[in-house]
Every structure is written in structure tokens, then in C-alpha cells.
Write a protein that holds these residues in place. Sequence first.
Motif, PDB file in Angstrom:
ATOM      1  N   LYS A 218       3.865   8.329 -10.891  1.00  0.00           N
ATOM      2  CA  LYS A 218       4.123   9.044  -9.358  1.00  0.00           C
ATOM      3  C   LYS A 218       5.070  10.035  -9.286  1.00  0.00           C
ATOM      4  CE  LYS A 218       1.162   6.152  -7.306  1.00  0.00           C
ATOM      5  NZ  LYS A 218      -0.265   6.479  -7.299  1.00  0.00           N
TER       6      LYS A 218
ATOM      7  N   THR B 165       1.488   5.379  -0.040  1.00  0.00           N
ATOM      8  CA  THR B 165       0.950   6.416   0.767  1.00  0.00           C
ATOM      9  C   THR B 165      -0.291   7.164   0.219  1.00  0.00           C
ATOM     10  OG1 THR B 165       2.458   8.072  -0.262  1.00  0.00           O
ATOM     11  CG2 THR B 165       3.283   7.263   1.892  1.00  0.00           C
ATOM     12  N   ASP B 166      -0.648   7.147  -1.205  1.00  0.00           N
ATOM     13  CA  ASP B 166      -1.688   7.523  -1.635  1.00  0.00           C
ATOM     14  C   ASP B 166      -2.996   6.846  -1.676  1.00  0.00           C
ATOM     15  OD1 ASP B 166      -0.937   6.092  -3.515  1.00  0.00           O
ATOM     16  OD2 ASP B 166      -0.930   7.266  -5.344  1.00  0.00           O
ATOM     17  N   GLY B 167      -2.817   5.648  -0.985  1.00  0.00           N
ATOM     18  CA  GLY B 167      -3.911   4.586  -1.119  1.00  0.00           C
ATOM     19  C   GLY B 167      -3.821   3.536  -2.079  1.00  0.00           C
ATOM     20  N   SER B 168      -2.946   3.862  -3.086  1.00  0.00           N
ATOM     21  CA  SER B 168      -3.038   2.932  -4.284  1.00  0.00           C
ATOM     22  C   SER B 168      -2.104   1.573  -3.737  1.00  0.00           C
ATOM     23  CB  SER B 168      -2.428   3.232  -5.418  1.00  0.00           C
ATOM     24  OG  SER B 168      -1.052   3.661  -5.529  1.00  0.00           O
TER      25      SER B 168
ATOM     26  N   ARG C 270       0.875  -1.060  -0.023  1.00  0.00           N
ATOM     27  CA  ARG C 270       0.154   0.026  -0.013  1.00  0.00           C
ATOM     28  C   ARG C 270       0.888   1.238  -0.019  1.00  0.00           C
ATOM     29  NH1 ARG C 270      -5.342   0.042   1.995  1.00  0.00           N
ATOM     30  NH2 ARG C 270      -5.457  -1.484   0.580  1.00  0.00           N
TER      31      ARG C 270
END
Length: 119
Positions: free
Chosen positions: A46, A15-18, A13
Motif C-alpha cells: 500500500k 480506506t480502500d475497502g481491504s 477497515r
Amino acid sequence: MTGNQEQFEIKFRLTDGSDIGPKSFPAATSIATLKESILAQWPKDKENGPKTIKDLKLISAGKILENNSTVGECQSQNPLCDTPGTVTTMHVVVQPPTTDKEKKGAGDATQQRCGCVIL
């Protein structure tokens, strides 16, 4: 070890949730190898992506994983991962790269002045 080596399903996972994965890894896989896999699969769109495995930290069950540890060692410390057929989520943190100014500033005595006043 037995010839029937245990496999773990792991997703990473960001940090942006992806997520990256899930992907299956043998229990003997080192954390450094996991980080190399993350680098190879890092989304190109990214910003501020990692350049080396030293830029990455993996967190599982609230603990930062050491590069010389194995997946099996980390999973054995987390009782939630003992359930067969589950996917383990490891969180990935990218450390911001240090700039040349920060490296120079650490050894520069003129920047280490203190301006504290106690009344």
C-alpha cells in the motif's frame, strides 16, 4: 476486574475497502496499542502507509477514538457490540504527513496575507 476478562473481535477497515484482521483483543487494550498492531500488520504494497501511530485515526460507531481510551470503554458506548460472537469493524484513516513547507508556512507571516475585497 474479574479473572475472566472480556475479549473483543475487531477488524480494521482501510480506506480502500481491504481489512486487517479480525483479531481478538482484551477489553483493557488501549487504542494506542490497537494502532501499534495496525502498523505492524499494514500491507507493504500500500502506498502512503502510516509511519507512526500519530498518523492513524480509528473510528468506531462514528466517533474518533482517543489513544488513552480502552477497547472496553469504546465498545460499551456502542450497543451493537454487545452481541456475543460478533466482529466489530473499526475504520482506519491515515493522516497525510505534513511536509517541511507546510510546517514553515504556518509560521511565515508573508504567506498569511489576505486578498479579500468586499464590494
